[in-house]
Design a protein around this motif. Structure first.
Motif, mmCIF file in Angstrom:
data_model
loop_
_atom_site.group_PDB
_atom_site.id
_atom_site.type_symbol
_atom_site.label_atom_id
_atom_site.label_comp_id
_atom_site.label_asym_id
_atom_site.label_seq_id
_atom_site.Cartn_x
_atom_site.Cartn_y
_atom_site.Cartn_z
ATOM 1 N N GLY A 221 2.599 39.452 9.319
ATOM 2 C CA GLY A 221 3.479 39.760 8.198
ATOM 3 C C GLY A 221 3.481 38.671 7.161
ATOM 4 N N ARG A 233 1.801 38.256 -3.108
ATOM 5 C CA ARG A 233 2.311 39.027 -1.969
ATOM 6 C C ARG A 233 1.386 40.203 -1.669
ATOM 7 N NH1 ARG A 233 8.407 39.897 -3.952
ATOM 8 N NH2 ARG A 233 8.767 37.703 -4.497
ATOM 9 N N LEU A 237 -0.824 41.132 1.674
ATOM 10 C CA LEU A 237 -0.765 42.405 2.388
ATOM 11 C C LEU A 237 -2.140 43.063 2.461
ATOM 12 C CD1 LEU A 237 2.576 43.761 0.894
ATOM 13 C CD2 LEU A 237 2.207 43.025 3.258
ATOM 14 N N VAL A 255 8.035 42.034 6.934
ATOM 15 C CA VAL A 255 8.356 41.490 5.616
ATOM 16 C C VAL A 255 9.626 40.661 5.785
ATOM 17 C CG1 VAL A 255 8.956 41.976 3.224
ATOM 18 C CG2 VAL A 255 7.310 43.445 4.420
ATOM 19 N N THR A 280 9.253 44.625 -2.180
ATOM 20 C CA THR A 280 8.137 44.190 -1.332
ATOM 21 C C THR A 280 7.963 45.107 -0.133
ATOM 22 O OG1 THR A 280 8.617 41.902 -2.011
ATOM 23 C CG2 THR A 280 7.121 42.211 -0.156
ATOM 24 N N ILE A 281 9.070 45.503 0.483
ATOM 25 C CA ILE A 281 8.986 46.447 1.610
ATOM 26 C C ILE A 281 8.341 47.748 1.153
ATOM 27 C CG2 ILE A 281 10.338 47.883 3.184
ATOM 28 C CD1 ILE A 281 12.392 45.562 3.268
ATOM 29 N N CYS A 284 4.675 47.315 0.560
ATOM 30 C CA CYS A 284 4.021 47.210 1.869
ATOM 31 C C CYS A 284 3.795 48.594 2.459
ATOM 32 C CB CYS A 284 4.876 46.351 2.801
ATOM 33 S SG CYS A 284 4.171 46.079 4.446
ATOM 34 N N ALA A 296 11.680 44.559 8.940
ATOM 35 C CA ALA A 296 12.357 43.498 8.188
ATOM 36 C C ALA A 296 13.471 42.972 9.087
ATOM 37 C CB ALA A 296 12.932 44.017 6.878
#
Length: 318
Positions: A221, A233, A237, A255, A280-281, A284, A296
């Motif tokens: 992660g 970021r 990923l 994350v 970001t999640i 992803c 998370a």
């Protein structure tokens, strides 16, 4: 930048985003945030429906010693600040047996990176127990857990060689290492990974690649809010997706959001806000698609767990 509606249509049809398409999300206007989160939530539902999982685990910090000096870390300590360089096997098994009574299924072994390369106390403690390296001791402890309890060891052992992975493979159900970031810039002077040789992205990605070749179920992660950009970021990923598409061994992507802690060099550093975490999640989820498990840590975001689920996770971890 790729047209947003074109990207959104690809996501709705569960079509893999190319590197260029994924990277273009870094330039996405905030006016599309709500739609981005909705797309990620729907994509998660396509893979996991309404199921959100967690693992009943016991946390076993086998050693707090570490040769790295990450500027945000509170886990690593010097020999003067701990009672003993390593938990004993008896201490570990006592904790595992208590956890077993409470219904735990996973024994999470955590440790610093190769402390024997930095500290005489670590070398002496290992020698007294009959081991040359920390990872040899990890293998011994994991074997005892596997043989004497019903819990399954999951080992977060840091950077490893092929030989070290092979040594740990028979005594663990799975292993993991956080990439944190694929950005070499974060290791430059003044940045959070400066002075931490094991945070070199190439070395961490090599560990991931070797684990894939050995067919080891693996968790990895990213850590957000430590000075990286949104583009970096996404690059991180994509690096994880590349190694997974080659070997198929990543079972979960985490994350994790940076939290400033006292007594660290980054104690006054700004933390990423909730929108950065949700963005970001969601990104992803779009990059990895509907079937990858995405986590998370809930303890880092109290009070907003429903929003985090809505952004595309399906797992809370241990």
């Amino acid at each position: 930048m790729a047209d947003w509606q074109t990207l959104a249509d690809k996501v709705r049809h569960q079509t893999r985003l190319s590197h260029a398409e994924a990277l273009s999300l870094a330039e996405l206007s905030s006016e599309h945030d709500d739609e981005l989160l909705a797309l990620a939530g729907n994509l998660r539902d396509a893979g996991f429906r309404n199921v959100v999982t967690y693992s009943r685990k016991v946390f076993l910090p086998l050693t707090h010693l570490c040769r790295d000096v990450c500027h945000y870390c509170t886990f690593a300590k010097t020999p003067k600040r701990i009672d003993s360089p390593y938990l004993s096997v008896d201490q570990v098994l006592d904790s595992v047996r208590e956890a077993e009574k409470m219904g735990c299924k996973e024994a999470l072994l955590t440790l610093g990176e190769k402390p024997e390369l930095r500290y005489k106390a670590a070398r002496e403690a290992l020698a007294d127990m009959g081991f040359a390296t920390t990872l040899e001791y990890v293998a011994h402890v994991a074997k005892r857990i596997l043989e004497e309890t019903s819990l399954l060891p999951h080992i977060n052992a840091g950077c490893m060689t092929a030989e070290e992975i092979a040594m740990l493979r028979p005594v663990s159900a799975s292993m993991g290492i956080m990439l944190e970031s694929a950005s070499e810039r974060l290791a430059e002077k003044g940045m959070p990974h400066y002075g931490s040789p094991d945070k070199d992205p190439a070395i961490r990605l090599e560990t991931l690649r070797l684990a894939g070749e050995a067919r080891v179920p693996f968790t990895s992660g990213i850590l957000i809010g430590i000075g990286e950009t949104r583009r970096e970021r996404i690059e991180s990923l994509l690096a994880l997706r590349d190694v997974h598409e080659q070997h198929g061994h990543l079972q979960e992507i985490i994350v994790q959001n940076f939290r400033a802690k006292p007594d660290t060099k980054m104690a006054q550093a700004p933390e990423p806000d909730l929108q950065e975490l949700l963005w970001t999640i969601a990104v992803c989820r779009l990059i990895f698609g509907s079937n990858m498990s995405i986590q998370a840590p809930p303890n880092l975001s109290p009070g907003v767990l429903e929003k985090i689920v809505g952004a595309g996770i399906n797992d809370w971890g241990g």
